[in-house]
Design a protein around this motif. Structure first.
Motif, PDB file in Angstrom:
ATOM      1  N   PHE A 227       0.774  -1.193  -0.110  1.00  0.00           N
ATOM      2  CA  PHE A 227      -0.009   0.039  -0.005  1.00  0.00           C
ATOM      3  C   PHE A 227       0.921   1.199   0.067  1.00  0.00           C
ATOM      4  O   PHE A 227       2.010   1.397   0.474  1.00  0.00           O
ATOM      5  CB  PHE A 227      -1.031   0.129   1.284  1.00  0.00           C
ATOM      6  CG  PHE A 227      -1.710  -1.052   1.416  1.00  0.00           C
ATOM      7  CD1 PHE A 227      -3.031  -1.145   0.787  1.00  0.00           C
ATOM      8  CD2 PHE A 227      -1.318  -2.146   2.020  1.00  0.00           C
ATOM      9  CE1 PHE A 227      -3.953  -2.014   0.874  1.00  0.00           C
ATOM     10  CE2 PHE A 227      -2.133  -3.429   2.306  1.00  0.00           C
ATOM     11  CZ  PHE A 227      -3.773  -3.290   1.704  1.00  0.00           C
ATOM     12  N   ASP A 228       0.446   2.378  -0.348  1.00  0.00           N
ATOM     13  CA  ASP A 228       0.820   3.744  -0.370  1.00  0.00           C
ATOM     14  C   ASP A 228      -0.165   4.277   0.894  1.00  0.00           C
ATOM     15  O   ASP A 228      -1.281   4.100   0.631  1.00  0.00           O
ATOM     16  CB  ASP A 228       0.619   4.602  -1.335  1.00  0.00           C
ATOM     17  CG  ASP A 228       1.980   4.471  -2.520  1.00  0.00           C
ATOM     18  OD1 ASP A 228       2.703   3.543  -2.165  1.00  0.00           O
ATOM     19  OD2 ASP A 228       1.705   4.994  -3.611  1.00  0.00           O
ATOM     20  N   HIS A 229       0.489   4.521   1.834  1.00  0.00           N
ATOM     21  CA  HIS A 229      -0.457   5.313   2.941  1.00  0.00           C
ATOM     22  C   HIS A 229       0.272   6.497   3.461  1.00  0.00           C
ATOM     23  O   HIS A 229       1.559   6.567   3.520  1.00  0.00           O
ATOM     24  CB  HIS A 229      -0.831   4.150   3.821  1.00  0.00           C
ATOM     25  CG  HIS A 229       0.266   3.613   4.451  1.00  0.00           C
ATOM     26  ND1 HIS A 229       0.714   4.059   5.859  1.00  0.00           N
ATOM     27  CD2 HIS A 229       1.239   2.443   4.325  1.00  0.00           C
ATOM     28  CE1 HIS A 229       1.770   3.233   6.196  1.00  0.00           C
ATOM     29  NE2 HIS A 229       2.221   2.314   5.266  1.00  0.00           N
ATOM     30  N   ASP A 232      -3.750   8.100   8.688  1.00  0.00           N
ATOM     31  CA  ASP A 232      -4.808   7.269   8.910  1.00  0.00           C
ATOM     32  C   ASP A 232      -5.638   6.918   7.311  1.00  0.00           C
ATOM     33  O   ASP A 232      -6.668   6.538   7.363  1.00  0.00           O
ATOM     34  CB  ASP A 232      -5.810   7.610   9.913  1.00  0.00           C
ATOM     35  CG  ASP A 232      -6.412   8.798   9.586  1.00  0.00           C
ATOM     36  OD1 ASP A 232      -5.978   9.463   8.566  1.00  0.00           O
ATOM     37  OD2 ASP A 232      -7.375   9.230  10.142  1.00  0.00           O
ATOM     38  N   ARG A 233      -4.838   7.202   6.147  1.00  0.00           N
ATOM     39  CA  ARG A 233      -5.636   6.962   4.884  1.00  0.00           C
ATOM     40  C   ARG A 233      -4.816   6.002   4.174  1.00  0.00           C
ATOM     41  O   ARG A 233      -3.473   6.119   4.293  1.00  0.00           O
ATOM     42  CB  ARG A 233      -5.745   8.285   4.417  1.00  0.00           C
ATOM     43  CG  ARG A 233      -6.490   9.085   5.235  1.00  0.00           C
ATOM     44  CD  ARG A 233      -7.965   9.096   5.043  1.00  0.00           C
ATOM     45  NE  ARG A 233      -8.650   9.153   3.741  1.00  0.00           N
ATOM     46  CZ  ARG A 233      -9.890   8.564   3.535  1.00  0.00           C
ATOM     47  NH1 ARG A 233     -10.654   8.278   4.478  1.00  0.00           N
ATOM     48  NH2 ARG A 233     -10.423   8.995   2.295  1.00  0.00           N
ATOM     49  N   ILE A 234      -5.495   5.096   3.379  1.00  0.00           N
ATOM     50  CA  ILE A 234      -4.809   4.396   2.201  1.00  0.00           C
ATOM     51  C   ILE A 234      -4.810   5.266   1.112  1.00  0.00           C
ATOM     52  O   ILE A 234      -5.882   5.901   0.699  1.00  0.00           O
ATOM     53  CB  ILE A 234      -5.535   3.098   2.046  1.00  0.00           C
ATOM     54  CG1 ILE A 234      -5.601   2.219   3.451  1.00  0.00           C
ATOM     55  CG2 ILE A 234      -4.938   2.583   0.873  1.00  0.00           C
ATOM     56  CD1 ILE A 234      -4.175   1.719   3.650  1.00  0.00           C
ATOM     57  N   LEU A 268       0.561  -3.117   7.083  1.00  0.00           N
ATOM     58  CA  LEU A 268       0.141  -1.533   7.510  1.00  0.00           C
ATOM     59  C   LEU A 268       0.310  -1.573   9.065  1.00  0.00           C
ATOM     60  O   LEU A 268      -0.496  -0.634   9.565  1.00  0.00           O
ATOM     61  CB  LEU A 268      -1.385  -1.121   6.867  1.00  0.00           C
ATOM     62  CG  LEU A 268      -1.712  -1.357   5.466  1.00  0.00           C
ATOM     63  CD1 LEU A 268      -2.919  -1.443   5.223  1.00  0.00           C
ATOM     64  CD2 LEU A 268      -1.180  -0.002   5.018  1.00  0.00           C
ATOM     65  N   TYR A 375      -7.496   2.071   9.498  1.00  0.00           N
ATOM     66  CA  TYR A 375      -7.412   3.356   8.425  1.00  0.00           C
ATOM     67  C   TYR A 375      -8.604   3.737   7.939  1.00  0.00           C
ATOM     68  O   TYR A 375      -9.627   2.825   7.894  1.00  0.00           O
ATOM     69  CB  TYR A 375      -6.656   2.715   7.292  1.00  0.00           C
ATOM     70  CG  TYR A 375      -4.899   2.512   7.814  1.00  0.00           C
ATOM     71  CD1 TYR A 375      -4.053   3.541   7.365  1.00  0.00           C
ATOM     72  CD2 TYR A 375      -4.565   1.488   8.192  1.00  0.00           C
ATOM     73  CE1 TYR A 375      -2.693   3.366   7.609  1.00  0.00           C
ATOM     74  CE2 TYR A 375      -3.195   1.448   8.645  1.00  0.00           C
ATOM     75  CZ  TYR A 375      -2.262   2.275   8.175  1.00  0.00           C
ATOM     76  OH  TYR A 375      -0.876   2.154   8.511  1.00  0.00           O
ATOM     77  N   LEU A 378      -9.976   2.029   4.939  1.00  0.00           N
ATOM     78  CA  LEU A 378      -9.847   0.489   4.667  1.00  0.00           C
ATOM     79  C   LEU A 378     -10.725  -0.146   5.417  1.00  0.00           C
ATOM     80  O   LEU A 378     -10.637  -0.045   6.497  1.00  0.00           O
ATOM     81  CB  LEU A 378      -8.398   0.344   4.852  1.00  0.00           C
ATOM     82  CG  LEU A 378      -7.972  -1.112   4.780  1.00  0.00           C
ATOM     83  CD1 LEU A 378      -8.329  -1.647   3.374  1.00  0.00           C
ATOM     84  CD2 LEU A 378      -6.527  -1.760   5.440  1.00  0.00           C
TER      85      LEU A 378
END
Length: 417
Positions: A227-229, A232-234, A268, A375, A378
């Motif tokens: 993932f790119d994160h 608290d967001r993907i 994550l 997240y 997610l």
């Protein structure tokens, strides 16, 4: 909103269906070339609300110890130098109390009953066929102690609205004459008339086709790497397709990768206590229509389920906790054939069995992860163990409600809520 679903098994595809019906743009990614060709490929075929007694129950620890030396044991724990296996095993033992078992039965019955009604609505709405039968599920017991142990869970299920009737051997054979060869060995049984059976692979692939017609994009042959994160967001999902790396971006993401969900979630910093339980099945052609069953069956002593899929018979079961290998164990394959032929010798051409194995994403409690993650965008819909087919439509409806900001209609302990 654009939502990316990771996984095109029965759970991922039903999730895509419900999300698209709710008006979202949906993309599904899966490393396989088609939907439903891993754990959904050749499972037991039962929509089994009555199969709600978790593996983790008060009698389980002693059974597991007795089975350690048996390569054909219904539940085989093969110790490995794997901290995640041992962490799962310790959590499993904690779930073996009477109180925890009763709690987990409640979760699975509530979700199963809701999911069965959702499946019936999807079947009608999508207009798909998948060799389904609505003749109930009959659990039979050839061990009197196993039958006695099933009475209390059956009572709890009835209190929760699952009509699991306790029956004697004569009633069992009346409901399913194919059990006549072992009538004298049957100690008793239970029957749930509202349960169903069908081919999960056909269901998944036919529903995927309906999803595609409705505008869902399927990206097969696509492996999710990470993932790119930020905070608290993907921000995106890193994938590999045809040797090329790419980042797919969406507004929200749903993790439905079965046993592999745990590996990906750890990237994550999310710990999902999911461990692969390798299950086996055989698919055989019907030999004698008169000797073959119509009611779906469960042989509880040997942890085998029998489903009729048109002119085929599917027998599935056993669980092997031995990492992520999908190598067939000939001893376990032969054990399924041997027991099936013993119960219904003339029902099928047992010597023509087609063998299969798949990794079922098991949690220690048998209760799946459905809901929010740490997240904000997610969401989890994974860890369904042996009941992915049974719980798929209800889980999909519930996670769609959660993503849309609605409270799901089912009484269930959702993750993150």
């Amino acid at each position: 909103m654009h939502i990316l679903v990771m996984g095109a098994g029965v759970v991922g595809v039903t999730t895509a269906w419900y999300l698209r019906k709710a008006g979202h743009d949906v993309t599904v990614v899966d490393r396989q070339a088609l939907a439903g060709v891993e754990t959904s490929y050749a499972n037991g075929g039962q929509i089994s609300v009555s199969h709600a007694e978790p593996w983790a129950n008060p009698s389980a620890p002693l059974k597991v110890l007795k089975w350690l030396a048996r390569p054909d044991a219904p539940l085989l724990f093969k110790p490995r130098l794997d901290p995640y296996q041992w962490r799962w095993a310790l959590a499993f033992l904690k779930e073996c109390t009477t109180a925890r078992s009763a709690h987990n039965i409640r979760q699975m019955v509530n979700l199963g009953t809701y999911s069965r009604s959702c499946l019936q609505a999807v079947r009608k709405d999508a207009g798909i066929e998948y060799d389904h039968l609505e003749k109930g599920i009959l659990h039979f017991y050839t061990n009197p102690a196993e039958f006695e142990a099933a009475l209390e869970p059956a009572r709890i299920m009835r209190e929760l609205g699952c009509d699991r009737q306790v029956i004697d051997r004569n009633r069992a054979v009346e409901l399913e004459p194919a059990l006549a060869p072992v009538r004298d060995r049957i100690a008793g049984g239970t029957y749930t008339p509202e349960d169903e059976s069908g081919d999960a692979r056909r269901f998944t692939q036919n529903l995927a086709a309906r999803c595609a017609e409705a505008g869902v994009e399927f990206r097969y042959g696509t492996e999710v790497l990470g993932f790119d994160h930020a905070r608290d967001r993907i921000l995106g999902v890193n994938i590999l397709k045809d040797g090329h790396h790419e980042t797919l971006r969406a507004d929200s993401y749903v993790l439905s990768l079965g046993s592999f969900s745990a590996i990906l979630a750890r990237k994550l910093g999310i710990f999902l206590n999911i461990y692969p339980a390798k299950g086996y099945s055989i698919t055989v052609p019907v030999k004698d229509e008169a000797a073959a069953f119509k009611v779906s069956l469960t042989d509880d002593e040997y942890k085998l389920v029998f489903s009729r899929l048109g002119d085929r018979i599917r027998v599935a079961g056993t669980a092997e906790l031995n990492g992520y290998s999908r190598e067939l164990n000939p001893t376990r394959c032969r054990a399924i054939v041997r027991r099936s032929a013993e119960i219904m010798p003339d029902a099928a051409r047992w010597d023509e069995a087609e063998f299969w194995t798949g990794l079922r994403p098991a949690t220690p409690s048998n209760v799946p992860y459905i809901g929010k993650s740490h997240y904000g965008n997610l969401f989890l819909n994974t860890g369904h163990g042996t009941l992915g087919w049974t719980h798929s439509c209800g889980s999909a409806a519930a996670i769609t409600d959660i993503i849309c900001g609605r409270r799901p209609e089912v009484d269930f302990a959702f993750s993150g809520l």
